[in-house]
Design an enzyme around this catalytic site. Structure first.
Site, PDB file in Angstrom:
ATOM      1  CE  LYS A   1     -11.631  -0.166  -0.722  1.00 51.95           C
ATOM      2  NZ  LYS A   1     -11.539   0.359  -2.110  1.00 51.95           N
TER       3      LYS A   1
ATOM      4  N   GLY B   1      -3.990   4.895 -11.747  1.00 53.53           N
ATOM      5  CA  GLY B   1      -4.365   4.548 -10.389  1.00 53.53           C
ATOM      6  C   GLY B   1      -3.756   5.461  -9.340  1.00 53.53           C
TER       7      GLY B   1
ATOM      8  CB  THR C   1      -7.261  -1.650   0.994  1.00 56.31           C
ATOM      9  OG1 THR C   1      -7.249  -2.136  -0.349  1.00 56.31           O
ATOM     10  CG2 THR C   1      -6.359  -2.507   1.857  1.00 56.31           C
TER      11      THR C   1
ATOM     12  CB  SER D   1      -0.921   0.009   1.227  1.00 57.69           C
ATOM     13  OG  SER D   1      -1.604   1.242   1.321  1.00 57.69           O
TER      14      SER D   1
ATOM     15  NE  ARG E   1     -11.724 -11.861 -17.134  1.00 57.10           N
ATOM     16  CZ  ARG E   1     -11.031 -12.038 -18.255  1.00 57.10           C
ATOM     17  NH1 ARG E   1     -11.380 -12.995 -19.094  1.00 57.10           N
ATOM     18  NH2 ARG E   1      -9.999 -11.273 -18.536  1.00 57.10           N
TER      19      ARG E   1
ATOM     20  CG  ASP F   1     -12.071   4.233  -3.349  1.00 56.43           C
ATOM     21  OD1 ASP F   1     -10.958   4.787  -3.251  1.00 56.43           O
ATOM     22  OD2 ASP F   1     -12.303   3.096  -2.900  1.00 56.43           O
TER      23      ASP F   1
ATOM     24  N   GLY G   1     -15.825  -5.923 -10.442  1.00 53.31           N
ATOM     25  CA  GLY G   1     -15.565  -6.133  -9.027  1.00 53.31           C
ATOM     26  C   GLY G   1     -16.013  -4.943  -8.183  1.00 53.31           C
TER      27      GLY G   1
ATOM     28  CB  SER H   1      -2.428   4.434   2.275  1.00 51.98           C
ATOM     29  OG  SER H   1      -3.434   4.168   1.317  1.00 51.98           O
TER      30      SER H   1
END
Length: 276
Positions: free
Chosen positions: A69, A239, A65, A18, A154, A106, A131, A20
């Site tokens: 969540k 990202g 993360t 991470s 998928r 986010d 996801g 962060s």
């Protein structure tokens, strides 16, 4: 009385990669918060309740993360409308009266990262993947996309989930099988939410004049798709852009102070990635 020394941290599993801590510590330095610390802890769903119960009054907030969540939501005293809309919390503010307040940075982080690149409104969009990040992307698109969003997935189960999220968030969602994912690259805005390597096969299909690609990965960077996109002259959001924008909002909520120029946090993140 508020403790002089304040603590914050990122929790998740796995957590060792991470960025962060790098971003938040850079913000603390910029703000002159010498008595603030920010750490990382390897915590899974089973360990989360005990970890929260053991936090003292010096704790100001947590970044979360995967896989926490959604697991954290029953453990909170209040959840923002933004977080509730996608059933995912990535930010917990710990108040001096002992309350735990959950939010999702986010979603506004995606919107802010796109705005920084000049993308404020789009007529249509495509999402690669289905996801947890895809639901946040849909919530962000609810704010900036005027038309249809096509999600390339998928499995039929994932397709059903994305359509349900669309109905919940007020987004017109159409789904298509992953075998047709190359078609997504013609959209004005493409948001790739898949794991590392999943979109590499699409790189040769990038059109001659692509629109904007938002690839939520930051390590490895650039992805094969991002490199091909940039090579064709398309606008690119990565990202790290998302990570910085959502972290800025977290710092502001946890400290009560705006961390100033994004450049300081972004430079810290870029330096950390380059050192890996």
């Amino acid at each position: 009385m508020q403790p002089t020394v304040r603590r914050a941290a990122v929790l998740g599993s796995p957590i060792e990669h991470s960025l962060s801590p790098v971003l938040h510590r850079a913000a603390y330095r910029e703000l002159g918060l010498a008595d603030w610390s920010y750490d990382r802890f390897e915590i899974d769903e089973a360990a989360l309740p005990g970890f929260l119960a053991g936090l003292g009054p010096e704790w100001a907030g947590l970044s979360l993360t995967m896989p926490l969540k959604r697991a954290v939501m029953p453990l909170l005293d209040a959840v923002s409308d933004t977080a509730a809309s996608v059933e995912a919390v990535n930010t917990v503010v710990l108040t001096q009266d002992g309350r735990r307040l959950g939010d999702n940075t986010d979603i506004p982080g995606i919107v802010a990262a796109l705005h920084e690149r000049g993308v404020d409104k789009v007529p249509a969009a495509a999402i690669l993947g289905a996801g947890a990040t895809a639901s946040s992307a849909l919530a962000a698109l609810a704010r900036i996309c005027a038309g249809e969003v096509t999600a390339y997935v998928r499995s039929p189960a994932r397709a059903d989930e994305m359509r349900q999220w669309g109905e919940r968030l007020g987004v017109d969602v159409r789904t298509a099988d992953w075998s047709r994912a190359a078609e997504a690259l013609g959209a004005p805005l493409v948001i790739a939410t898949t794991p590392a390597g999943a979109t590499d096969e699409l790189a040769p299909a990038v059109p001659t004049a692509p629109g904007t690609l938002f690839d939520v990965l930051y390590d490895p960077w650039p992805t094969a798709l991002a490199a091909a996109w940039s090579g064709r002259g398309g606008a690119l959001v990565g990202g790290l852009d998302l990570l910085v924008h959502q972290a800025v909002l977290q710092v502001e909520q946890m400290t009560g102070r705006a961390p100033g120029p994004l450049a300081v946090m972004r430079a810290a993140g870029e330096g950390a990635l380059a050192a890996r």
